[in-house]
Motif scaffolding. Structure first.
Motif, PDB file in Angstrom:
ATOM      1  N   LEU A   6       0.828  -1.202   0.000  1.00  0.00           N
ATOM      2  CA  LEU A   6       0.000   0.000   0.000  1.00  0.00           C
ATOM      3  C   LEU A   6       0.866   1.256   0.000  1.00  0.00           C
ATOM      4  O   LEU A   6       0.556   2.235  -0.674  1.00  0.00           O
ATOM      5  N   ARG A   7       1.962   1.233   0.746  1.00  0.00           N
ATOM      6  CA  ARG A   7       2.874   2.380   0.780  1.00  0.00           C
ATOM      7  C   ARG A   7       3.473   2.628  -0.602  1.00  0.00           C
ATOM      8  O   ARG A   7       3.525   3.763  -1.075  1.00  0.00           O
ATOM      9  N   GLU A   8       3.925   1.563  -1.263  1.00  0.00           N
ATOM     10  CA  GLU A   8       4.507   1.695  -2.596  1.00  0.00           C
ATOM     11  C   GLU A   8       3.479   2.168  -3.618  1.00  0.00           C
ATOM     12  O   GLU A   8       3.772   2.995  -4.470  1.00  0.00           O
ATOM     13  N   LEU A   9       2.271   1.636  -3.529  1.00  0.00           N
ATOM     14  CA  LEU A   9       1.216   2.054  -4.458  1.00  0.00           C
ATOM     15  C   LEU A   9       0.874   3.528  -4.265  1.00  0.00           C
ATOM     16  O   LEU A   9       0.609   4.235  -5.232  1.00  0.00           O
ATOM     17  N   SER A  10       0.895   3.963  -3.026  1.00  0.00           N
ATOM     18  CA  SER A  10       0.619   5.356  -2.731  1.00  0.00           C
ATOM     19  C   SER A  10       1.697   6.262  -3.321  1.00  0.00           C
ATOM     20  O   SER A  10       1.405   7.323  -3.870  1.00  0.00           O
ATOM     21  N   ALA A  11       2.943   5.825  -3.227  1.00  0.00           N
ATOM     22  CA  ALA A  11       4.065   6.632  -3.708  1.00  0.00           C
ATOM     23  C   ALA A  11       4.230   6.567  -5.223  1.00  0.00           C
ATOM     24  O   ALA A  11       4.571   7.568  -5.860  1.00  0.00           O
ATOM     25  N   THR A  12       4.018   5.379  -5.805  1.00  0.00           N
ATOM     26  CA  THR A  12       4.250   5.204  -7.244  1.00  0.00           C
ATOM     27  C   THR A  12       3.134   4.366  -7.867  1.00  0.00           C
ATOM     28  O   THR A  12       3.331   3.197  -8.192  1.00  0.00           O
ATOM     29  N   PRO A  13       1.954   4.960  -8.055  1.00  0.00           N
ATOM     30  CA  PRO A  13       0.824   4.194  -8.602  1.00  0.00           C
ATOM     31  C   PRO A  13       1.050   3.693 -10.017  1.00  0.00           C
ATOM     32  O   PRO A  13       0.431   2.727 -10.435  1.00  0.00           O
ATOM     33  N   GLU A  14       1.965   4.316 -10.762  1.00  0.00           N
ATOM     34  CA  GLU A  14       2.207   3.910 -12.147  1.00  0.00           C
ATOM     35  C   GLU A  14       3.255   2.811 -12.263  1.00  0.00           C
ATOM     36  O   GLU A  14       3.536   2.343 -13.367  1.00  0.00           O
ATOM     37  N   ALA A  59      -2.309   1.750 -13.716  1.00  0.00           N
ATOM     38  CA  ALA A  59      -2.044   2.522 -12.512  1.00  0.00           C
ATOM     39  C   ALA A  59      -2.821   1.845 -11.390  1.00  0.00           C
ATOM     40  O   ALA A  59      -3.982   1.480 -11.566  1.00  0.00           O
ATOM     41  N   TYR A  60      -2.176   1.663 -10.263  1.00  0.00           N
ATOM     42  CA  TYR A  60      -2.805   1.062  -9.098  1.00  0.00           C
ATOM     43  C   TYR A  60      -3.057   2.179  -8.099  1.00  0.00           C
ATOM     44  O   TYR A  60      -2.135   2.685  -7.475  1.00  0.00           O
ATOM     45  N   LEU A  61      -4.302   2.580  -7.988  1.00  0.00           N
ATOM     46  CA  LEU A  61      -4.660   3.727  -7.174  1.00  0.00           C
ATOM     47  C   LEU A  61      -5.334   3.284  -5.894  1.00  0.00           C
ATOM     48  O   LEU A  61      -6.250   2.452  -5.911  1.00  0.00           O
ATOM     49  N   GLY A  66      -8.807   2.191   0.814  1.00  0.00           N
ATOM     50  CA  GLY A  66      -7.421   1.758   0.832  1.00  0.00           C
ATOM     51  C   GLY A  66      -6.539   2.696   1.640  1.00  0.00           C
ATOM     52  O   GLY A  66      -5.648   2.253   2.367  1.00  0.00           O
ATOM     53  N   ILE A  67      -6.787   3.981   1.508  1.00  0.00           N
ATOM     54  CA  ILE A  67      -6.023   4.967   2.289  1.00  0.00           C
ATOM     55  C   ILE A  67      -6.296   4.776   3.776  1.00  0.00           C
ATOM     56  O   ILE A  67      -5.375   4.794   4.596  1.00  0.00           O
ATOM     57  N   GLU A  68      -7.548   4.563   4.122  1.00  0.00           N
ATOM     58  CA  GLU A  68      -7.915   4.323   5.517  1.00  0.00           C
ATOM     59  C   GLU A  68      -7.275   3.030   6.030  1.00  0.00           C
ATOM     60  O   GLU A  68      -6.737   2.982   7.138  1.00  0.00           O
ATOM     61  N   ALA A  69      -7.322   1.990   5.225  1.00  0.00           N
ATOM     62  CA  ALA A  69      -6.727   0.712   5.616  1.00  0.00           C
ATOM     63  C   ALA A  69      -5.219   0.855   5.797  1.00  0.00           C
ATOM     64  O   ALA A  69      -4.643   0.297   6.741  1.00  0.00           O
ATOM     65  N   LYS A  70      -4.578   1.590   4.908  1.00  0.00           N
ATOM     66  CA  LYS A  70      -3.137   1.813   5.011  1.00  0.00           C
ATOM     67  C   LYS A  70      -2.801   2.490   6.338  1.00  0.00           C
ATOM     68  O   LYS A  70      -1.859   2.100   7.034  1.00  0.00           O
ATOM     69  N   ALA A  71      -3.577   3.490   6.703  1.00  0.00           N
ATOM     70  CA  ALA A  71      -3.339   4.199   7.959  1.00  0.00           C
ATOM     71  C   ALA A  71      -3.512   3.268   9.157  1.00  0.00           C
ATOM     72  O   ALA A  71      -2.683   3.262  10.076  1.00  0.00           O
ATOM     73  N   LYS A  72      -4.567   2.456   9.143  1.00  0.00           N
ATOM     74  CA  LYS A  72      -4.805   1.529  10.251  1.00  0.00           C
ATOM     75  C   LYS A  72      -3.722   0.462  10.330  1.00  0.00           C
ATOM     76  O   LYS A  72      -3.243   0.124  11.420  1.00  0.00           O
TER      77      LYS A  72
END
Length: 102
Positions: A6-14, A59-61, A66-72
């Motif tokens: 999730l961290r990698e997808l957030s940083a580099t979705p492409e 692109a994996y967005l 997903g953002i909420e899950a990443k934070a948790k």
């Protein structure tokens, strides 16, 4: 593993799956399996985009879920690591007392 993906997808979705596998330290097959699970959970959305005139990419967005899950997951991961750190530090102190070094 999910937090790293999730961290990698957030940083580099492409990023390609191969690039994501390399940066997260998992096999391409394992990454593909994990991505499918994240899409099924609704945490990641896959979108097409054109990298060049001759090549189609994805692109994996992260979705809002997903953002909420990443934070948790990150919060849970950090809490677990802090508990491990505290336990290890206590064990080291105990060993020092046993050998007379502290």
């Amino acid at each position: 593993m999910s937090v790293a993906i999730l961290r990698e997808l957030s940083a580099t979705p492409e990023a390609s799956q191969r690039e994501l596998a390399r940066s997260t330290g998992v096999s391409l097959g394992k990454l593909n399996y994990a991505l499918r699970a994240l899409v099924d959970k609704g945490w990641v959305k896959v979108g097409n985009f054109s990298r060049s005139q001759h090549k189609l990419g994805y692109a994996y967005l992260l979705t809002p879920r997903g953002i909420e899950a990443k934070a948790k997951l990150t919060k849970s991961f950090l809490a677990r690591k802090m508990r491990e750190y505290d336990a290890l530090r206590e064990e080291i102190e105990q060993l020092k007392r046993e050998v007379g070094g502290g």
